[in-house]
Design an enzyme around this catalytic site. Structure first.
Site, PDB file in Angstrom:
ATOM      1  N   PHE A 253      45.633  -5.896  45.252  1.00 43.07           N
ATOM      2  CA  PHE A 253      45.901  -7.070  44.414  1.00 43.07           C
ATOM      3  C   PHE A 253      46.915  -7.941  45.150  1.00 43.07           C
ATOM      4  CE2 PHE A 253      48.647  -8.683  40.826  1.00 43.07           C
ATOM      5  CZ  PHE A 253      47.731  -9.601  40.334  1.00 43.07           C
TER       6      PHE A 253
ATOM      7  N   GLU B  70      54.086 -13.342  47.453  1.00 43.42           N
ATOM      8  CA  GLU B  70      54.293 -14.001  48.752  1.00 43.42           C
ATOM      9  C   GLU B  70      55.791 -13.986  49.047  1.00 43.42           C
ATOM     10  OE1 GLU B  70      52.502 -17.882  48.746  1.00 43.42           O
ATOM     11  OE2 GLU B  70      50.545 -17.073  48.152  1.00 43.42           O
TER      12      GLU B  70
ATOM     13  N   SER C  33      59.308 -12.673  41.790  1.00 44.06           N
ATOM     14  CA  SER C  33      59.404 -12.786  40.329  1.00 44.06           C
ATOM     15  C   SER C  33      58.770 -14.091  39.854  1.00 44.06           C
ATOM     16  CB  SER C  33      60.877 -12.744  39.895  1.00 44.06           C
ATOM     17  OG  SER C  33      61.393 -11.455  40.086  1.00 44.06           O
TER      18      SER C  33
ATOM     19  N   GLY D  36      48.004  -4.756  32.327  1.00 47.69           N
ATOM     20  CA  GLY D  36      47.463  -3.398  32.515  1.00 47.69           C
ATOM     21  C   GLY D  36      48.232  -2.664  33.608  1.00 47.69           C
TER      22      GLY D  36
ATOM     23  N   GLN E 201      71.958  15.206  40.038  1.00 46.09           N
ATOM     24  CA  GLN E 201      73.334  15.635  39.743  1.00 46.09           C
ATOM     25  C   GLN E 201      73.363  17.125  39.379  1.00 46.09           C
ATOM     26  OE1 GLN E 201      75.740  13.561  40.276  1.00 46.09           O
ATOM     27  NE2 GLN E 201      77.439  14.824  39.597  1.00 46.09           N
TER      28      GLN E 201
ATOM     29  N   GLY F  14      73.404  19.305  42.193  1.00 45.39           N
ATOM     30  CA  GLY F  14      74.620  19.267  43.006  1.00 45.39           C
ATOM     31  C   GLY F  14      74.297  18.913  44.457  1.00 45.39           C
TER      32      GLY F  14
ATOM     33  N   GLU G 177      55.454  -4.585  40.072  1.00 43.87           N
ATOM     34  CA  GLU G 177      54.702  -5.064  38.892  1.00 43.87           C
ATOM     35  C   GLU G 177      55.638  -5.811  37.933  1.00 43.87           C
ATOM     36  OE1 GLU G 177      51.249  -4.256  38.134  1.00 43.87           O
ATOM     37  OE2 GLU G 177      50.847  -2.818  39.734  1.00 43.87           O
ATOM     38  N   GLY G 178      56.643  -6.462  38.515  1.00 40.39           N
ATOM     39  CA  GLY G 178      57.622  -7.219  37.732  1.00 40.39           C
ATOM     40  C   GLY G 178      58.886  -6.408  37.547  1.00 40.39           C
TER      41      GLY G 178
HETATM   42  N1  CAA Z   1      48.318 -13.027  29.506  1.00 40.69           N
HETATM   43  C1  CAA Z   1      47.592 -14.191  29.468  1.00 40.69           C
HETATM   44  N2  CAA Z   1      48.089 -15.393  29.862  1.00 40.69           N
HETATM   45  C2  CAA Z   1      49.366 -15.415  30.292  1.00 40.69           C
HETATM   46  C3  CAA Z   1      50.179 -14.267  30.342  1.00 40.69           C
HETATM   47  C4  CAA Z   1      49.599 -13.026  29.936  1.00 40.69           C
HETATM   48  N3  CAA Z   1      50.300 -11.876  29.980  1.00 40.69           N
HETATM   49  N4  CAA Z   1      51.402 -14.605  30.814  1.00 40.69           N
HETATM   50  C5  CAA Z   1      51.369 -15.944  31.045  1.00 40.69           C
HETATM   51  N5  CAA Z   1      50.137 -16.424  30.727  1.00 40.69           N
HETATM   52  C6  CAA Z   1      49.673 -17.813  30.790  1.00 40.69           C
HETATM   53  C7  CAA Z   1      50.534 -18.700  29.873  1.00 40.69           C
HETATM   54  O1  CAA Z   1      50.031 -18.671  28.547  1.00 40.69           O
HETATM   55  C8  CAA Z   1      50.397 -20.083  30.507  1.00 40.69           C
HETATM   56  O2  CAA Z   1      49.136 -20.610  30.133  1.00 40.69           O
HETATM   57  P1  CAA Z   1      48.878 -22.221  29.935  1.00 40.69           P
HETATM   58  O3  CAA Z   1      48.829 -22.787  31.293  1.00 40.69           O
HETATM   59  O4  CAA Z   1      47.572 -22.275  29.247  1.00 40.69           O
HETATM   60  O5  CAA Z   1      50.036 -22.733  29.144  1.00 40.69           O
HETATM   61  C9  CAA Z   1      50.337 -19.735  31.999  1.00 40.69           C
HETATM   62  O6  CAA Z   1      49.901 -18.353  32.102  1.00 40.69           O
HETATM   63  C10 CAA Z   1      51.686 -19.884  32.688  1.00 40.69           C
HETATM   64  O7  CAA Z   1      52.596 -19.011  32.015  1.00 40.69           O
HETATM   65  P2  CAA Z   1      54.169 -19.187  32.073  1.00 40.69           P
HETATM   66  O8  CAA Z   1      54.527 -20.627  31.847  1.00 40.69           O
HETATM   67  O9  CAA Z   1      54.777 -18.150  31.178  1.00 40.69           O
HETATM   68  O10 CAA Z   1      54.471 -18.839  33.609  1.00 40.69           O
HETATM   69  P3  CAA Z   1      55.846 -18.673  34.363  1.00 40.69           P
HETATM   70  O11 CAA Z   1      55.767 -19.405  35.637  1.00 40.69           O
HETATM   71  O12 CAA Z   1      57.007 -18.982  33.456  1.00 40.69           O
HETATM   72  O13 CAA Z   1      55.864 -17.096  34.781  1.00 40.69           O
HETATM   73  C11 CAA Z   1      56.314 -14.745  34.522  1.00 40.69           C
HETATM   74  C12 CAA Z   1      55.899 -16.085  33.886  1.00 40.69           C
HETATM   75  C13 CAA Z   1      56.065 -13.731  33.421  1.00 40.69           C
HETATM   76  C14 CAA Z   1      57.765 -14.701  34.935  1.00 40.69           C
HETATM   77  C15 CAA Z   1      55.409 -14.419  35.766  1.00 40.69           C
HETATM   78  O14 CAA Z   1      55.707 -15.292  36.840  1.00 40.69           O
HETATM   79  C16 CAA Z   1      55.557 -12.996  36.216  1.00 40.69           C
HETATM   80  O15 CAA Z   1      54.973 -12.083  35.637  1.00 40.69           O
HETATM   81  N6  CAA Z   1      56.333 -12.732  37.314  1.00 40.69           N
HETATM   82  C17 CAA Z   1      56.429 -11.425  37.912  1.00 40.69           C
HETATM   83  C18 CAA Z   1      55.347 -11.217  38.927  1.00 40.69           C
HETATM   84  C19 CAA Z   1      54.972  -9.780  39.113  1.00 40.69           C
HETATM   85  O16 CAA Z   1      54.960  -8.977  38.186  1.00 40.69           O
HETATM   86  N7  CAA Z   1      54.601  -9.428  40.331  1.00 40.69           N
HETATM   87  C20 CAA Z   1      54.124  -8.130  40.614  1.00 40.69           C
HETATM   88  C21 CAA Z   1      53.259  -8.190  41.813  1.00 40.69           C
HETATM   89  S1  CAA Z   1      51.998  -6.988  41.857  1.00 40.69           S
HETATM   90  C22 CAA Z   1      52.694  -5.538  42.286  1.00 40.69           C
HETATM   91  O17 CAA Z   1      53.875  -5.355  42.307  1.00 40.69           O
HETATM   92  C23 CAA Z   1      51.701  -4.479  42.580  1.00 40.69           C
HETATM   93  C24 CAA Z   1      52.238  -3.300  43.279  1.00 40.69           C
HETATM   94  O18 CAA Z   1      52.456  -3.343  44.450  1.00 40.69           O
HETATM   95  C25 CAA Z   1      52.423  -2.048  42.555  1.00 40.69           C
END
Ligand code: CAA
Length: 380
Positions: free
Chosen positions: A120, A124, A129, A241, A336, A339, A363-364
């Site tokens: 996935f 970048e 975040s 998910g 801990q 030890g 995943e955030g």
């Molecule tokens: N389900 C459906 N739609 C969603 C949603 C969700 N959970 N979350 C947001 N949206 C939609 C919003 O409704 C909005 O839709 P509209 O354009 O129709 O209004 C659109 O997406 C934009 O949403 P936001 O304005 O809330 O977006 P944002 O820029 O404020 O970002 C955030 C929100 C939650 C901070 C997001 O940027 C985020 O999740 N950041 C963290 C990224 C992350 O988790 N990265 C992990 C990478 S993968 C990984 O780590 C895999 C691995 O290696 C294990």
């Protein structure tokens, strides 16, 4: 109260037996050598677990969301690296199952069930975040799209691993998260795709994490997942998910660490008695067990909501937040309790402590989960 079905219990027993007999004995070596546990993935494929939730008509065994969590918990108890490889593979299969058209499903889902790994590609260098800050572009060219950009920290992506990639790219930079991004399915053998640096991580060292470069990477229109402009939402729904999966991994690590702590506390004699006889230590164990159980209940609730097609965003974020923090708390106290020995690589707890740390980040981060939870609670 959750009661597992007979089928779910059977799967837990099967995966637990496999994880205990085959995966756990390799965990230390895999961590030490930082090598991909190919044999674990092959074994899990043979047992049908790589296609756990994929419908039978595409070669899977068609199980539900909660079973996915149960499997990841069991794997993580034995080897957190194997658990994250499988978790990200499930995340990608899930996106394809729910967003792809029939032609794409017929191509990719049987591959996934056969153990060919999906990755996935959202993150970048400038978009961690702030996932909406990504810069990879996809520009239309006749019936094709040309992708250019750099992805980083991509799980299941390495010199030898990763067979197909869900890539999120900007198709309309003006609109960004609000309809400006599109998801593409890109094959490993695409000449415009190359694997960059593979990261040397603190933990989960058996899981390959690399950069992915897209250089004039040409894909046909048929590579689009869902519709043009759906990319950010697909990523967010996929991450809902994925967060349940990482919360499950965290619960598994915590359960594994708790078991190690209980065992050690019963065996270690100091001041003429096992250290387990001390009330202070018993209180540690009680606190560790309670947080682990509470995290598991949040995982179950989130998985159940998702299975029923209800909005799981808030509870998935709660599960990820709470379970990640719990895994770090539990592994810290388990170390801990060990030890000085806990600080040595001779004991599994040293690896578990390092492995747990990432569950508060990927995943955030915990902080992003708090943003998601607060927005949901405050309805903004
Ligand atoms: N389900 C459906 N739609 C969603 C949603 C969700 N959970 N979350 C947001 N949206 C939609 C919003 O409704 C909005 O839709 P509209 O354009 O129709 O209004 C659109 O997406 C934009 O949403 P936001 O304005 O809330 O977006 P944002 O820029 O404020 O970002 C955030 C929100 C939650 C901070 C997001 O940027 C985020 O999740 N950041 C963290 C990224 C992350 O988790 N990265 C992990 C990478 S993968 C990984 O780590 C895999 C691995 O290696 C294990």
């Amino acid at each position: 109260m959750f009661k597992l079905s007979e089928e779910q219990q059977e799967i837990v027993e099967l995966v637990r037996e496999y994880a205990t007999d085959k995966i756990a004995p390799l965990a230390e070596e895999i961590d030490h050598e930082g090598r991909f546990p190919r044999e674990n993935i092959e074994g899990l494929t043979e047992m049908g677990f790589m296609g756990l939730c994929i419908p039978e008509e595409y070669g899977g065994i068609g199980m539900d969301e909660l079973t996915k969590s149960l499997v990841i918990i069991e794997l993580a108890k034995a080897c957190a690296s194997t658990a994250v490889i499988v978790d990200v593979h499930y995340l990608v299969s899930d996106i394809i199952m729910h967003m792809a058209n029939e032609e794409q499903k017929s191509k990719y889902l049987p591959m996934a069930a056969e153990g060919k790994l999906g990755a996935f590609c959202l993150t970048e260098p400038g978009a961690g975040s702030d996932a909406g800050g990504l810069r990879t572009k996809a520009v239309k060219n006749g019936n094709d799209y040309i992708l250019n950009g750099q992805k980083c920290f991509i799980t299941n992506c390495g010199p030898n691993e990763g067979d197909y990639f869900v890539v999120i790219a900007l198709t309309d930079p003006e609109k960004k998260t609000h309809g400006g991004m599109t998801a593409f399915l890109v094959d490993r053998d695409n000449p415009g795709l190359s694997i960059g640096k593979t990261e040397n991580k603190m933990g989960i060292k058996g899981s390959e994490t690399s950069e992915l470069w897209l250089t004039d990477c040409r894909v046909p229109e048929t590579a689009i997942l869902g519709k043009i402009g759906d990319g950010f939402k697909i990523a967010m729904i996929g991450l809902d998910g994925g967060r349940i999966g990482i919360a499950s991994q965290a619960v598994g690590i915590a359960e594994g660490a708790l078991a190690e702590a209980v065992k050690y506390a019963g065996e270690r004699i100091q001041f003429g008695k096992p250290i387990a006889a001390n009330q202070g230590l018993q209180w540690y164990i009680a606190e560790m067990a309670t947080r682990t159980e509470a995290a598991k209940m949040l995982v179950y609730e989130a998985a159940d909501l998702r299975e029923r097609g209800e909005d799981c965003t808030k509870v998935a974020a709660m599960a990820k937040l709470f379970a990640g923090e719990a895994a770090c708390f539990v592994t810290d106290l388990a170390l801990q309790i060990h030890g000085g020995y806990g600080y040595m690589k001779d004991y599994a707890i040293e690896r578990m402590y390092r492995d747990a740390r990432i569950t508060r980040i990927y995943e955030g981060t915990s902080e992003v989960q708090k943003m998601v939870i607060a927005r949901s609670v405050m309805k903004r």
